[in-house]
Design a protein around this motif. Structure first.
Motif, PDB file in Angstrom:
ATOM      1  N   ILE A  50       0.842  -1.208   0.000  1.00  0.00           N
ATOM      2  CA  ILE A  50       0.000   0.000   0.000  1.00  0.00           C
ATOM      3  C   ILE A  50       0.873   1.252   0.000  1.00  0.00           C
ATOM      4  O   ILE A  50       0.626   2.196  -0.759  1.00  0.00           O
ATOM      5  N   LEU A  51       1.914   1.283   0.840  1.00  0.00           N
ATOM      6  CA  LEU A  51       2.800   2.451   0.862  1.00  0.00           C
ATOM      7  C   LEU A  51       3.459   2.660  -0.495  1.00  0.00           C
ATOM      8  O   LEU A  51       3.548   3.799  -0.979  1.00  0.00           O
ATOM      9  N   PHE A  52       3.917   1.591  -1.107  1.00  0.00           N
ATOM     10  CA  PHE A  52       4.538   1.711  -2.425  1.00  0.00           C
ATOM     11  C   PHE A  52       3.549   2.285  -3.434  1.00  0.00           C
ATOM     12  O   PHE A  52       3.893   3.157  -4.236  1.00  0.00           O
ATOM     13  N   THR A  53       2.305   1.818  -3.391  1.00  0.00           N
ATOM     14  CA  THR A  53       1.281   2.303  -4.312  1.00  0.00           C
ATOM     15  C   THR A  53       1.003   3.784  -4.104  1.00  0.00           C
ATOM     16  O   THR A  53       0.886   4.553  -5.064  1.00  0.00           O
ATOM     17  N   VAL A  54       0.917   4.206  -2.845  1.00  0.00           N
ATOM     18  CA  VAL A  54       0.664   5.617  -2.536  1.00  0.00           C
ATOM     19  C   VAL A  54       1.842   6.480  -2.996  1.00  0.00           C
ATOM     20  O   VAL A  54       1.652   7.544  -3.605  1.00  0.00           O
ATOM     21  N   VAL A  55       3.060   6.036  -2.715  1.00  0.00           N
ATOM     22  CA  VAL A  55       4.254   6.784  -3.134  1.00  0.00           C
ATOM     23  C   VAL A  55       4.298   6.894  -4.657  1.00  0.00           C
ATOM     24  O   VAL A  55       4.604   7.957  -5.209  1.00  0.00           O
ATOM     25  N   HIS A  56       3.979   5.809  -5.335  1.00  0.00           N
ATOM     26  CA  HIS A  56       3.988   5.809  -6.796  1.00  0.00           C
ATOM     27  C   HIS A  56       2.954   6.798  -7.333  1.00  0.00           C
ATOM     28  O   HIS A  56       3.241   7.591  -8.237  1.00  0.00           O
ATOM     29  N   ALA A  57       1.752   6.774  -6.766  1.00  0.00           N
ATOM     30  CA  ALA A  57       0.706   7.698  -7.204  1.00  0.00           C
ATOM     31  C   ALA A  57       1.118   9.145  -6.951  1.00  0.00           C
ATOM     32  O   ALA A  57       0.892  10.029  -7.786  1.00  0.00           O
ATOM     33  N   ALA A  58       1.736   9.396  -5.804  1.00  0.00           N
ATOM     34  CA  ALA A  58       2.191  10.752  -5.481  1.00  0.00           C
ATOM     35  C   ALA A  58       3.242  11.219  -6.473  1.00  0.00           C
ATOM     36  O   ALA A  58       3.182  12.351  -6.975  1.00  0.00           O
ATOM     37  N   GLY A  59       4.209  10.365  -6.776  1.00  0.00           N
ATOM     38  CA  GLY A  59       5.247  10.728  -7.728  1.00  0.00           C
ATOM     39  C   GLY A  59       4.672  11.041  -9.101  1.00  0.00           C
ATOM     40  O   GLY A  59       5.062  12.023  -9.744  1.00  0.00           O
ATOM     41  N   ASP A  60       3.731  10.213  -9.554  1.00  0.00           N
ATOM     42  CA  ASP A  60       3.098  10.462 -10.849  1.00  0.00           C
ATOM     43  C   ASP A  60       2.338  11.790 -10.838  1.00  0.00           C
ATOM     44  O   ASP A  60       2.382  12.548 -11.808  1.00  0.00           O
ATOM     45  N   ALA A  61       1.627  12.062  -9.738  1.00  0.00           N
ATOM     46  CA  ALA A  61       0.856  13.309  -9.642  1.00  0.00           C
ATOM     47  C   ALA A  61       1.774  14.531  -9.634  1.00  0.00           C
ATOM     48  O   ALA A  61       1.499  15.541 -10.288  1.00  0.00           O
TER      49      ALA A  61
END
Length: 198
Positions: free
Chosen positions: A158-169
Motif C-alpha cells: 500500500i505504501l509503495f502504491t501511494v508513493v507511486h501515485a504521489a510521484g506520478d501526480a
C-alpha cells in the motif's frame, strides 16, 4: 577526466559500472536522446564497442539500471530492518517515502525506462524485491513498538502504491509539499500505535 591509459586498468566490473552510472545520469537528465548506446558511451568517455562488451542491447542495459536503482532502495530498507541500534522510525519512513516520490516525480526517463517499459517485466533477482525489503523494515518497526501491528507485506504494498501515485501526480504538476504531508498523515493515522500522536 580519466585518461585512456587509466581506463585500460579498470576492472571489467568497474568499467561496466561506469556505463551504468552514465546511463543513469542521462536518464535522470531528461535529455532527448536518439541513440542511447552512443550517448551512454560518450557520457562514460568510452568507445562505442565497449558497450557491447558488457551489454548485448540497450534493453539489457536498462535491466542493469533497474537493478542498480532497486538495489539502493532495498539496501536502505534492509539496513533499517537489520539495525541493532535505535531507529527514529517515523523520520526514516518519511525520508524513504520522500526519496521514492522524488525518484518517480523527477523529470527524465529513469522511472519510465525501468518501471513503465518492457524492462519492468524482465526477470528479477529475489534479492531486489523492494516490497519484501520494505515489509522487513516495517516488521522491525512494529517489533520496536513504533508502528502498530498490521500485515507488513500488505502495508508495504500500500505504501509503495501511494508513493507511486504521489510521484506520478507531482510529475504531472501537482504540489509536492501537499502530497508529502498527505503521505505523512496517512502513515501516522494508519500505522501509529495507540497513544500520543507522532
Amino acid at each position: 577526466m580519466a585518461t585512456s591509459r587509466s581506463r585500460r586498468r579498470l576492472s571489467p566490473e568497474a568499467r561496466r559500472n561506469e556505463l551504468i552510472d552514465a546511463a543513469i545520469r542521462l536518464l535522470e537528465s531528461g535529455q532527448e536522446v536518439t541513440n542511447w548506446v552512443q550517448a551512454v558511451t560518450a557520457e562514460a568517455d568510452s568507445a562505442k564497442g565497449t558497450f557491447y562488451v558488457y551489454f548485448s542491447s540497450w534493453e539489457e542495459m536498462l535491466v542493469a539500471v533497474r537493478d542498480r536503482v532497486l538495489r539502493g532502495y532495498v539496501d536502505r530498507y534492509r539496513q533499517l530492518a537489520e539495525s541493532t541500534g535505535p531507529v527514529d522510525w517515523w523520520a526514516a519512513l518519511d525520508a524513504e517515502c520522500a526519496a521514492g516520490v522524488d525518484t518517480i516525480a523527477r523529470p527524465g526517463g529513469i522511472h519510465d525506462a525501468v518501471l513503465h517499459s518492457n524492462v519492468a517485466l524482465a526477470p528479477m533477482d529475489e534479492e531486489l524485491d523492494m516490497i519484501a525489503a520494505l515489509a522487513a523494515a516495517l516488521r522491525r518497526g512494529m517489533a520496536d513498538g513504533a508502528f502498530r501491528p498490521v500485515d507488513p507485506h500488505i502495508a508495504a504494498r500500500i505504501l509503495f502504491t501511494v508513493v507511486h501515485a504521489a510521484g506520478d501526480a507531482i510529475a504531472a504538476g501537482e504540489d509536492r509539499r501537499r502530497w508529502l504531508e498527505t503521505i505523512r498523515d496517512l502513515a501516522r493515522h494508519w500505522l501509529a500505535p495507540p497513544g500520543p500522536a507522532n
